[in-house]
Design an enzyme around this catalytic site. Structure first.
Site, PDB file in Angstrom:
ATOM      1  N   CYS A  17       0.867  -1.179   0.000  1.00 45.94           N
ATOM      2  CA  CYS A  17       0.000   0.000   0.000  1.00 45.94           C
ATOM      3  C   CYS A  17       0.907   1.234   0.000  1.00 45.94           C
ATOM      4  CB  CYS A  17      -0.863  -0.003   1.255  1.00 45.94           C
ATOM      5  SG  CYS A  17       0.157   0.018   2.753  1.00 45.94           S
ATOM      6  N   HIS A 129      -1.261  -4.428  19.710  1.00 46.10           N
ATOM      7  CA  HIS A 129      -0.735  -4.138  18.367  1.00 46.10           C
ATOM      8  C   HIS A 129      -0.067  -2.760  18.391  1.00 46.10           C
ATOM      9  CE1 HIS A 129      -0.682  -3.001  14.113  1.00 46.10           C
ATOM     10  NE2 HIS A 129      -0.684  -4.293  13.848  1.00 46.10           N
ATOM     11  N   GLU A 131       0.153  -0.300  16.388  1.00 47.23           N
ATOM     12  CA  GLU A 131      -0.646   0.875  16.001  1.00 47.23           C
ATOM     13  C   GLU A 131      -1.580   1.284  17.137  1.00 47.23           C
ATOM     14  OE1 GLU A 131      -2.838   0.677  12.234  1.00 47.23           O
ATOM     15  OE2 GLU A 131      -4.299   2.041  13.127  1.00 47.23           O
ATOM     16  N   THR A 169      -6.435   0.843  11.689  1.00 50.99           N
ATOM     17  CA  THR A 169      -6.641   1.000  10.239  1.00 50.99           C
ATOM     18  C   THR A 169      -6.746  -0.327   9.490  1.00 50.99           C
ATOM     19  OG1 THR A 169      -4.247   1.086   9.958  1.00 50.99           O
ATOM     20  CG2 THR A 169      -5.404   3.201  10.116  1.00 50.99           C
ATOM     21  N   SER A 228      -1.491  -7.537  10.746  1.00 47.86           N
ATOM     22  CA  SER A 228      -2.925  -7.544  11.040  1.00 47.86           C
ATOM     23  C   SER A 228      -3.750  -7.621   9.755  1.00 47.86           C
ATOM     24  CB  SER A 228      -3.286  -6.276  11.820  1.00 47.86           C
ATOM     25  OG  SER A 228      -4.676  -6.150  11.950  1.00 47.86           O
ATOM     26  N   ASN A 229      -3.420  -6.810   8.763  1.00 47.49           N
ATOM     27  CA  ASN A 229      -4.274  -6.790   7.565  1.00 47.49           C
ATOM     28  C   ASN A 229      -4.211  -8.121   6.820  1.00 47.49           C
ATOM     29  OD1 ASN A 229      -2.814  -6.311   4.715  1.00 47.49           O
ATOM     30  ND2 ASN A 229      -1.546  -5.450   6.338  1.00 47.49           N
TER      31      ASN A 229
END
Ligand code: SF4
Length: 322
Positions: A17, A129, A131, A169, A228-229
């Site tokens: 990304c 996490h 983030e 996110t 995570s994503n």
């Protein structure tokens, strides 16, 4: 009857990304400009292949600022850091370059603004996490972490008329909305963030997986276990109808027994995964008869972020001094 043709359906978009691309480029350009070593706090992005490649070029990954020699250069990862991490770096005389993804920074700004207006902030995300740790650090006394729908019953707020939810996110879009629905049952006046916190890249990769999953006997997501994503994409594939789904670090991690009875393999990769790892998987599959590869495009992505301003400034100075 002839056997059905074995094939691979390759999701698009997949892989890097804009935030990951910027973070990796930040470390590469810092190494070129300042020379090795450049210290990086935490994994710059959650992918082992990327981390090892940067280590070979002279990056040194550390967990905390106190491991960085005074006066050195330190890059903060794409996942973002709490304000106290900036303060620690300044106290050690470190030159900090902040590669936090601008879409994470946006969530930090929302947290600061709602805390200033004295809201209780329910931050939907995974406890621990990086983030979530970074975002919580913006206003720890105002933020409660809600780690999925099962955590909703234990949530307490000071004033149910002054509550807002924000999110990590990289969550599953569908599961996040289930959590929000459960929160709203308890707090009917719960406010929503001004814009989506789950970023465009997470949403697009999940939507592309959903398009392919119903046709997939097996779905492979290339990504690291701490991404995570990437983990969410496996869950999304299963929920959308894939008969089986696995997260694999690379082609070597695929178990050949997973291919038994499989005609169609769905394939994608997390937002921190370089395309070369996907090519290795398609080569591995081709060697086992899955040589028809069709890319299924959900949407085109064109977003790109400028490098961190402190690095751009030094790059400009170096160029003008030549
Ligand atoms: Fe930024 Fe989204 Fe990529 Fe995370 S996944 S680095 S928030 S664009």
């Amino acid at each position: 009857m002839p056997e059905p043709r074995k094939r691979v359906l390759l999701a698009k978009p997949r892989g890097y990304c804009a935030g990951v691309d910027r973070a990796v480029q930040t470390v590469e350009q810092a190494l070129d400009l300042y020379g090795a070593p450049v210290y990086v706090r935490k994994q710059i992005v959650h992918n082992l292949h990327v981390v090892r490649a940067l280590e070979k070029r002279g990056a040194i990954f550390v967990d905390e600022n106190h491991e960085v020699p005074e006066g050195s250069i330190v890059v903060f990862s794409a996942h973002g850091v709490a304000p106290e991490v900036h303060e620690q770096a300044a106290a050690r005389g470190l030159k900090a370059i902040d590669a936090t993804c601008p879409l994470v920074t946006k969530v930090h700004q929302e947290a600061r603004r709602f805390a200033k207006d004295d809201y209780d902030i329910l931050l939907i995300g995974h406890e621990g996490h990086e983030e979530v740790v970074g975002t919580s650090g913006e206003a720890p006394e105002h933020i409660t972490i809600v780690d999925g729908p099962q955590s909703v019953t234990g949530v307490e707020v000071r004033d149910p008329e002054r509550v807002v939810w924000l999110s990590q996110t990289t969550l599953s879009v569908d599961e996040t909305m289930q959590t929000v629905d459960a929160l709203r049952e308890r707090f009917p006046l719960l406010q929503s963030p001004p814009s989506d916190d789950i970023c465009y890249a997470t949403q697009n990769r999940q939507a592309a997986v959903k398009t392919i999953a119903p046709e997939a006997d097996l779905f492979l997501v290339v990504g690291s276990a701490n991404s995570s994503n990437s983990v969410r994409m496996v869950e999304v594939a299963l929920a959308a109808g894939a008969r089986a789904a696995h997260l694999v670090e690379n082609a070597e991690a695929i178990d050949a027994s997973w291919l038994t009875g499989v005609t169609t393999v769905g394939l994608s990769s997390g937002a921190s995964v370089p395309e070369i790892l996907v090519h290795e998987v398609t080569d591995w599959l081709a060697a086992r008869g899955y040589d028809e590869v069709r890319e299924v495009a959900h949407t085109e992505e064109r977003l790109a972020f400028a490098l961190p301003q402190e690095l751009r400034r030094d790059l400009r100075a170096a160029t003008s001094g030549r």
